[in-house]
Scaffold this motif. Structure first.
Motif: not given
Length: 527
Positions: A277-279, A284-288, A336-339, A510-518
């Motif tokens: 998510v960071l890279a 994308a960013t964590p949403c609570l 590492i955060e490359r947005s 969202g960002w990419v979901s599933g095994a290759g994402g979040s």
């Protein structure tokens, strides 16, 4: 009998007095502005005159200047300087005067607080028995039978926290803090120092003094050195103490700390994949999203401007998580955060669901928790953008508008997409409820209106596509197959929040979901 802690203190003449004193000792904790100390000090002086040859009778003063109290009561006994209050803290003195009688080996024999005639009569009798010296004459008629004491300076706000922070490891009340401390020169501006050290998110942070961190730790029952999570990308262990440090910097109150801890536990799971998510160059960013009783207990906002500024809990909880990722995990922009663009949501993105006004089950119940449990759910999302429909009067029409809005997530031609969060405002929720629409009804309608033939989703000369494919990869029959926007209904997450007036909902893609994402992750909040 219990052994008392050893200490050394200087008197007003610079002489050092050590305890245990190799003879019985009477330790008398006093301060100048305590009326009950004023009643007691003549008796302490009389004790020194009567038994001083065989008993160390010491007044232990908590004031910065002891000269006034010595002159007022014409004291000849040693007045020891505990203006730093470390001995008072070590001896757990909460009330002055506190009088402690100890034997020659430092074992406590008697302790009394405030003033009570019967305590002093008993004390004199015990001292006479120990020393075989006569009891001093006291005109008890001139003394009250009882007077309460005053609060010790060692338990005053901030002072107690400073003393706790300074307590040595191994002491009964040792400081729980172990993080490295940074000394700042007296001439340095502490706020500018934090900027210079790269410890901020671009906004000022609250300096995490030991006292503030200890106060923050009162918000949890967890051990300060317990590891909350191993934080990517540095894979650094984040202890409860380090989380508390960053919560202080973010401006949290202690009662917010359990939410921050639970959010970090969720964020740092393999399923959530915070490193990815960071890279990613996406924004994308964590949403609570917070559910359950804790929302009201800590004053979170689920109503007007729920996704915006102005509420301390919403703003600082989300910010604390981001600061831990930065300061513990090492995730910094251009590192590492490359947005590519980032977004204001990278400062903080945290809100509560308005469960009471929602016609549906709240998010955490849908995800398998009990309604009375407090839960935080973490999504990897972009910043929210609004979707307006002030015309629709039916659930079908309104859900259709939601679908058209959600089709824009990532790219209108990008179908078979992963997760998105739809925040439904109360007015829109009422429109859907009056037609009896469930969340799954809304989800199915979104999928229905976003159905497109595969041929319409391929890149052409007018528009591109996130996936570079050509017509030659598909047969004619395949090109006619219709594909909805989302992989499944489960990828469309729905909560209710916002002001009670205004037909404006919000979409968080969202960002990419599933095994290759979040994958969204929920954690129960320990309160």
């Amino acid at each position: 009998m219990s052994a008392l802690p050893a200490f050394t203190l200087d008197d007003l003449h610079g002489r050092t007095h050590a305890f245990p004193a190799a003879r019985p000792a009477l330790l008398c904790f006093v301060k100048e502005d305590c009326p009950t100390c004023g009643i007691t000090l003549p008796l302490i002086e009389a004790t020194h005159r009567a038994y001083g040859e065989r008993v160390a009778v010491w007044a232990i003063g908590q004031d910065n200047d002891h000269s006034l109290i010595v002159a007022r009561h014409q004291l000849t006994l040693p007045m020891l300087d505990d203006s730093a209050l470390r001995v008072s803290f070590l001896y757990e003195v909460e009330i002055v005067p506190t009088i402690i009688l100890a034997d020659a080996n430092g074992n406590e024999l008697q302790r009394c607080y405030g003033f009570r005639q019967t305590d002093w009569v008993e004390l004199f009798a015990r001292l006479s028995q120990l020393t075989r010296l006569p009891t001093p004459h006291v005109d008890w008629a001139s003394y009250p039978e009882w007077r309460p004491g005053c609060g010790s300076k060692s338990v005053e706000p901030e002072i107690a926290e400073r003393l706790q922070a300074e307590a040595d490891v191994g002491a009964k009340h040792a400081s729980p803090l172990r993080a490295r401390r940074i000394e700042i020169a007296p001439s340095d501006d502490e706020f500018e120092f934090m900027f210079d050290q790269g410890l901020t998110d671009g906004l000022p942070v609250v300096p995490p003094t030991a006292e503030r961190v200890l106060r923050m730790l009162q918000g949890t029952r967890r051990d300060a050195q317990a590891v909350v999570a191993v934080v990517p990308p540095n894979l650094a262990p984040a202890t409860v103490e380090k989380v508390a440090v960053n919560a202080v910097m973010a401006g949290c109150r202690p009662e917010y700390l359990p939410v921050v801890i639970a959010a970090l536990e969720a964020t740092c799971t393999d399923e959530f994949n915070i490193h990815g998510v960071l890279a990613t160059t996406w924004g994308a960013t964590p949403c609570l999203v917070v559910n359950g009783p804790i929302r009201q207990r800590i004053g979170m906002n689920s109503g007007v401007n729920a996704l915006g500024q102005g509420n301390r809990a919403n703003a600082t909880i989300g910010r604390a998580v981001k600061l831990v990722l930065r300061n513990v995990g090492g995730a910094k922009p251009a590192g590492i955060e490359r947005s590519t663009l980032g977004s204001p949501a990278k400062f903080t993105l945290c809100f509560a669901e308005w469960e009471e006004i929602s016609p549906w089950q709240p998010l955490h119940v849908e995800r398998g928790f009990d309604k009375d449990e407090s839960v935080v759910t973490v999504f990897a999302l972009e910043a929210p953008h609004g979707i307006a429909d002030q015309v629709a009067r039916t659930g079908r029409a309104l859900a259709g508008s939601f679908g058209l809005g959600l089709e824009s997530v990532w790219h209108p031609k990008y179908h078979n997409f992963g997760d998105a969060l739809l925040v439904v405002c109360p007015e829109h929720a009422r429109t859907l409820a009056q037609d009896g629409w469930t969340k799954d009804d809304v989800r199915r309608r979104i999928q229905e209106v976003t159905m497109r033939p595969l041929r319409d989703l391929l890149p052409d000369e007018e528009t591109g596509h996130a996936i570079n494919v050509s017509h030659s990869n598909f047969s004619g029959e395949q090109l006619n197959q219709r594909m909805p926007k989302f992989k499944s209904l489960d990828n469309i997450h729905i909560v209710v929040a916002g002001g009670d007036a205004g037909k404006f909902s919000a979409i968080l893609g969202g960002w990419v979901s599933g095994a290759g994402g979040s994958v969204p992750v929920s954690r129960q909040i320990e309160v």
